[in-house]
Design a protein around this motif. Structure first.
Motif, PDB file in Angstrom:
ATOM      1  N   GLY A 165       0.755  -1.525  -0.141  1.00 28.18           N
ATOM      2  CA  GLY A 165      -0.109  -0.069  -0.313  1.00 28.18           C
ATOM      3  C   GLY A 165       1.248   1.508   0.075  1.00 28.18           C
ATOM      4  O   GLY A 165       0.589   2.709   0.081  1.00 28.18           O
ATOM      5  N   LEU A 166       1.844   1.523  -0.509  1.00 28.90           N
ATOM      6  CA  LEU A 166       2.991   2.547  -0.581  1.00 28.90           C
ATOM      7  C   LEU A 166       2.437   2.829  -1.762  1.00 28.90           C
ATOM      8  O   LEU A 166       2.061   2.310  -2.747  1.00 28.90           O
ATOM      9  CB  LEU A 166       4.362   2.175  -0.350  1.00 28.90           C
ATOM     10  CG  LEU A 166       5.180   2.350   0.739  1.00 28.90           C
ATOM     11  CD1 LEU A 166       4.831   1.391   1.672  1.00 28.90           C
ATOM     12  CD2 LEU A 166       6.506   1.728   0.161  1.00 28.90           C
ATOM     13  N   VAL A 167       2.581   4.360  -1.773  1.00 33.73           N
ATOM     14  CA  VAL A 167       2.782   5.110  -2.333  1.00 33.73           C
ATOM     15  C   VAL A 167       4.049   5.269  -3.765  1.00 33.73           C
ATOM     16  O   VAL A 167       4.830   5.705  -2.934  1.00 33.73           O
ATOM     17  CB  VAL A 167       2.372   6.363  -2.692  1.00 33.73           C
ATOM     18  CG1 VAL A 167       2.411   7.407  -3.666  1.00 33.73           C
ATOM     19  CG2 VAL A 167       0.466   6.238  -1.526  1.00 33.73           C
ATOM     20  N   LEU A 187       5.526   1.666   6.124  1.00 36.25           N
ATOM     21  CA  LEU A 187       6.714   0.853   5.608  1.00 36.25           C
ATOM     22  C   LEU A 187       7.086   0.383   7.272  1.00 36.25           C
ATOM     23  O   LEU A 187       7.364  -1.036   7.590  1.00 36.25           O
ATOM     24  CB  LEU A 187       7.610   1.637   5.260  1.00 36.25           C
ATOM     25  CG  LEU A 187       8.986   0.698   4.387  1.00 36.25           C
ATOM     26  CD1 LEU A 187       9.134   1.114   3.716  1.00 36.25           C
ATOM     27  CD2 LEU A 187       9.964   1.263   6.013  1.00 36.25           C
ATOM     28  N   LEU A 188       7.421   1.391   8.356  1.00 31.54           N
ATOM     29  CA  LEU A 188       7.176   0.595  10.091  1.00 31.54           C
ATOM     30  C   LEU A 188       6.416  -0.007  10.236  1.00 31.54           C
ATOM     31  O   LEU A 188       6.663  -1.617  11.017  1.00 31.54           O
ATOM     32  CB  LEU A 188       7.840   2.004  10.532  1.00 31.54           C
ATOM     33  CG  LEU A 188       8.969   2.877  10.746  1.00 31.54           C
ATOM     34  CD1 LEU A 188       8.523   4.232  11.276  1.00 31.54           C
ATOM     35  CD2 LEU A 188      10.064   2.352  10.859  1.00 31.54           C
TER      36      LEU A 188
ATOM     37  N   HIS B 233       9.030   2.827  -5.191  1.00 30.44           N
ATOM     38  CA  HIS B 233       9.748   3.237  -3.605  1.00 30.44           C
ATOM     39  C   HIS B 233       8.753   1.289  -3.057  1.00 30.44           C
ATOM     40  O   HIS B 233       9.456   0.716  -2.342  1.00 30.44           O
ATOM     41  CB  HIS B 233       8.512   3.970  -3.163  1.00 30.44           C
ATOM     42  CG  HIS B 233       9.181   4.864  -2.807  1.00 30.44           C
ATOM     43  ND1 HIS B 233       9.004   6.486  -2.241  1.00 30.44           N
ATOM     44  CD2 HIS B 233      10.207   5.328  -3.131  1.00 30.44           C
ATOM     45  CE1 HIS B 233       9.290   7.449  -2.448  1.00 30.44           C
ATOM     46  NE2 HIS B 233      10.527   7.185  -3.082  1.00 30.44           N
ATOM     47  N   LYS B 234       7.743   1.314  -4.355  1.00 27.66           N
ATOM     48  CA  LYS B 234       6.897  -0.163  -3.751  1.00 27.66           C
ATOM     49  C   LYS B 234       8.256  -1.331  -3.971  1.00 27.66           C
ATOM     50  O   LYS B 234       8.368  -2.695  -3.041  1.00 27.66           O
ATOM     51  CB  LYS B 234       5.695  -0.200  -4.118  1.00 27.66           C
ATOM     52  CG  LYS B 234       4.598  -0.248  -3.931  1.00 27.66           C
ATOM     53  CD  LYS B 234       3.554  -0.322  -4.733  1.00 27.66           C
ATOM     54  CE  LYS B 234       3.037   1.157  -4.907  1.00 27.66           C
ATOM     55  NZ  LYS B 234       1.272   1.027  -5.130  1.00 27.66           N
TER      56      LYS B 234
END
Lengths: 417, 447
Positions: A165-167, A187-188, B233-234
């Motif tokens: 689910g990061l962008v 992330l954490l 990033h992913k």
């Protein structure tokens, strides 16, 4: 699960604390939510009663809620931190919030069932006679270690979803401070779950199991690199290849899968993607739980097959859903129906390619219409039946028990959706 | 051991200051301070002068030092290329015996007994040349074995290019060999499992670096674009998970329950340390304790627990394993303290990352916390994480005006001395000596 519950606590800080802080199942929470004036109640009610019944009956059988939020987590600084930070994100459109919502409200795809299935398999298979009483949860019919493994399974899966689910920020200009912060928290949080699962797994003092489960984590990471991707890393199907021979990829547990050969062949590619994405983790968890119970290797391998086939049947069922009558909106471009249609009629790939920068650039309604007229849906359903049947075949090798029946009911419920 | 080369060309003078000082840390700090104030007060001086100290660490690891330095200077501050390349590589005491000889005279760390192997002659990197040579290659092989996808392999191996200091594998192997000698004299070589721990330590470290890069949005690391600049990033996040998973599989193959538990704890510590970095404490006392705990979790835990693991694999009892742990813990704390110090005094060409990076990230490290005593106005800045315009510059100035850097160096030195004291308990061998020398390298490093 941690995040969904935190999420509930964030959004329902008036009336749902009780639900969040007690050891209750997700479905229990869902039901609670239904009774409160909560704006997502409609989503929860959308679930077919059959599914709900199958899961809640199954939960009773293992005598334990399938949610694993324990006090030690609630009381930890890190989680308190995450809760605070998540609150800050409310109002932004960081996908972490969507992930959290998805964990909570997407009833058919909820995480909870994964831990539940591991526990049901544990109970249905029983354990070797030489396991000391102290290590058993007699009332539930599973070992404490198996319960811990079920917890690990959920943590790994949630961690992966949260990391997914990061962008990808380079492309996102607007709202970048929030997005950056959301990424940090996502992330954490994912790392936190992953590291906890490491420790929990290590505590089981079974190195074969540690290796097996770690390879499942590896598979999840690998899944995110398969085939073409848009700028947000959403998957696109590989260009369909003319009928080429499909070699069954090797599967002996620890080794990684060969990716390249499968790409371009609808069934092989679909299977590969979803084994990496889901089948591997559920399969290896089921295999691992039988390992903990001291069963022979052959039965452990059957456990893997059961988990894998169940996960694939599940995925096939989810893939068909956006094509049911009256559906609208976007869907995954690597879902079964689309991929089978591409094999049948490669011209559709031109439309798919429009999404190579952003999957939302494709005309979903057009694709839906085309796919609905082709063989994709039927082939997906056929595949689903095969996987369901394979899972049932494994199940039937186990002695008859309430846990086995519950698993059969869950498989049947998937068929019905 | 230490060589300073100061070149301030625009002012028309060139001073070559060669100081061989194993222990005269205070003097070094003073010189560092001077140099940095010089650089800080006058922008012109800063841009054209540079202070470079011996690149003691990578002497045997880096293949092409001068090339790398020039690469560095291209991507960072406008440095004088000739100055940089002239000092690269060749200033290591082992390369320059005359320097090493003076080092002995200045040695103030007298915790160890004089023996047949004088400390100053032992160079850990040379000692472990054979052990370390293929380490990165072996790590890449492990990662290669676990995926058939080139892109994933490329991201995952990006930092395993052999350009790092490899301090974690180094101390793990040193400790392994030292403990093996301690217990079995010449009868035991390095165990394969111990070498694996060295690899695992570096892998866990890299996985955390990769995730840190995503969190901090850093542009450069080790003098090259950081991983999140090159890939999305992913994918970078997933590659971090991948490295961790492969490391975890390697841990499992050691088939030692205790070692698995210990190394899993490291991963948790790293994440918790990262969480601690998100918040700060109100009062000064709390803040320093918070900082030290964070430092332990983010840096020292990995070093302490990896050396403990190799000791356990050697068959060490609880007491000996704890000794190893304490060595790693003290060394790790010192390592991070020096790191935090270098953030204030070192130019980016040396460390491969921008100066005052911590301040820019809103982090208050030891030098700032110490500087608070003299400049209470720093407290407010710490609480707002140096967010307001000018905060970073002001804090940077306060730190240099206070004796925060000196105190940080002093604290680091104390930990190094403690580590050296602990190492001197282990039976005497070249590796044990190297453990002691390493404490010095850590204290006096410039990158």
């Amino acid at each position: 699960m941690i995040l969904p519950k935190l999420f509930v606590s964030i959004f329902n800080n008036n009336n749902n604390y009780r639900a969040c802080f007690s050891f209750t199942s997700l479905n229990y929470i869902n039901r609670k939510i239904n009774t409160t004036h909560f704006h997502h109640a409609k989503v929860a009610q959308y679930q077919k009663p059959d599914w709900n019944r199958a899961v809640s009956e199954a939960e009773k059988i293992v005598g334990y809620p399938t949610s694993f939020l324990s006090l030690r987590w609630l009381l930890s600084d890190e989680i308190a931190n995450v809760a605070l930070h998540l609150r800050k994100l409310v109002g932004s459109n960081h996908p972490l919030l969507k992930t959290a919502k998805g964990l909570l409200y997407n009833g058919k795809n909820n995480m909870q069932a994964w831990g539940l299935i591991v526990l049901l398999v544990s109970k249905a298979a029983g354990h070797a006679k030489n396991i000391p009483d102290l290590e058993q949860d007699k009332a539930a019919g599973v070992l404490h270690s198996q319960r811990a493994l079920a917890e690990v399974t959920e943590m790994i899966r949630t961690s992966h979803l949260v990391h997914k689910g990061l962008v990808n920020l380079q492309e996102t200009v607007e709202d970048s401070a929030n997005m950056l912060f959301g990424n940090k928290i996502a992330l954490l949080s994912g790392d936190y779950l992953l590291s906890n699962s490491c420790v929990e797994l290590a505590g089981l003092r079974n190195q074969e199991l540690v290796e097996l489960m770690s390879s499942a984590v590896r598979d999840l990471a690998e899944a995110e690199f398969v085939g073409p991707r848009d700028k947000q890393n959403n998957p696109l199907p590989a260009r369909p290849r003319a009928q080429h021979e499909y070699k069954q990829f090797n599967e002996n547990g620890i080794e990684p899968l060969v990716v390249q050969e499968a790409l371009g062949n609808a069934q092989a590619e679909w299977t590969l993607r979803n084994v990496l994405n889901a089948g591997s983790l559920l399969g290896k968890s089921c295999q691992g739980t039988l390992k903990l119970a001291g069963h022979p290797t052959e039965l452990q391998e059957q456990g893997y097959l059961f988990g894998k086939h169940l996960a694939l049947a599940w995925q096939a069922c989810l893939d068909r859903e956006p094509f049911l009558q009256g559906s609208s909106g976007p869907f995954s471009l690597v879902c079964g129906p689309v991929m089978f249609h591409l094999q049948h009629d490669p011209t559709l790939y031109e439309e798919i390619l429009k999404g190579k920068d952003d999957v939302n650039d494709v005309d979903y309604d057009l694709i839906r219409k085309v796919v609905n007229e082709g063989p994709g849906l039927d082939k997906t359903q056929e595949l689903q039946s095969q996987h369901s049947q394979s899972a049932l075949d494994v199940l039937n090798q186990l002695p008859s028990s309430d846990a086995r029946t519950a698993l059969a009911n869950i498989i049947a419920a998937i068929q019905d959706i | 051991m230490r060589c300073f080369l100061v070149a301030a060309n625009n002012r028309g003078f060139t001073t070559v200051l060669t100081m061989a000082c194993l222990g005269s840390a205070r003097l070094c700090v003073r010189v560092q301070e001077k140099l940095c104030q010089l650089g800080h007060l006058s922008q012109i001086t800063r841009n054209n002068s540079t202070c470079v100290r011996s690149k003691g660490f990578p002497a045997f690891i880096t293949v092409n030092n001068s090339q790398k330095c020039q690469d560095n200077s291209r991507v960072s501050l406008p440095l004088n290329n000739s100055t940089v390349s002239s000092v690269s590589g060749c200033w290591h005491p082992c390369n320059r015996p005359e320097t090493a000889a003076t080092a002995r005279n200045y040695a103030t760390m007298r915790t160890q007994q004089p023996g047949p192997l004088p400390v100053y002659q032992v160079d850990p990197y040379r000692l472990l040349e054979d052990d370390l040579r293929d380490l990165y290659e072996d790590i890449r092989l492990q990662l290669r074995k676990n995926t058939f996808q080139k892109e994933l392999y490329d991201v995952a191996t990006y930092y395993f290019d052999g350009q790092g200091k490899a301090i974690r594998p180094m101390i793990a192997i040193l400790m392994a060999r030292a403990i093996n000698y301690h217990m079995y004299k010449d009868k035991s070589d390095l165990l394969q499992s111990q070498r694996s721990v060295a690899m695992i330590a570096e892998m866990i470290h890299s996985a955390s670096l990769i995730h840190d890069d995503v969190i901090d949005q850093s542009d450069f690391r080790r003098g090259k674009p950081s991983v999140n600049v090159l890939w999305s990033h992913k994918k970078v996040t997933m590659a971090g998970d991948f490295i961790l998973a492969v490391a975890s599989m390697m841990i499992a193959r050691l088939k030692n329950d205790d070692v698995t538990l210990i190394l899993s704890q490291v991963v948790t510590d790293l994440v918790q340390g990262e969480f601690m970095q998100l918040g700060s404490k109100e009062t000064e006392n709390e803040r320093f304790a918070h900082y030290l705990t964070k430092t332990y979790r983010k840096t020292a835990s990995l070093m302490a627990n990896s050396v403990k693991s190799v000791a356990l694999l050697s068959g060490a009892d609880a007491e000996l394993a704890d000794l190893a742990f304490q060595y790693g813990r003290n060394l790790g704390l010192a390592f991070q303290l020096v790191d935090d110090l270098l953030d204030f005094v070192s130019s980016s060409a040396q460390t491969g990352k921008p100066t005052a990076a911590d301040l820019k990230l809103g982090l208050a490290t030891a030098p700032v916390l110490f500087a608070c005593e003299k400049f209470p106005e720093l407290n407010a800045m710490i609480m707002r994480r140096f967010q307001e315009p000018g905060d970073v510059e002001k804090a940077f100035e306060f730190v240099h005006k206070s004796n925060g850097l000196e105190q940080t160096q002093y604290l680091a030195k104390q930990h190094c001395q403690e580590a050296a004291r602990i190492a001197s308990i282990i039976a005497e061998s070249a590796f044990q000596k190297a453990l002691i020398v390493t404490t010095d390298l850590v204290l006096n490093r410039m990158k």
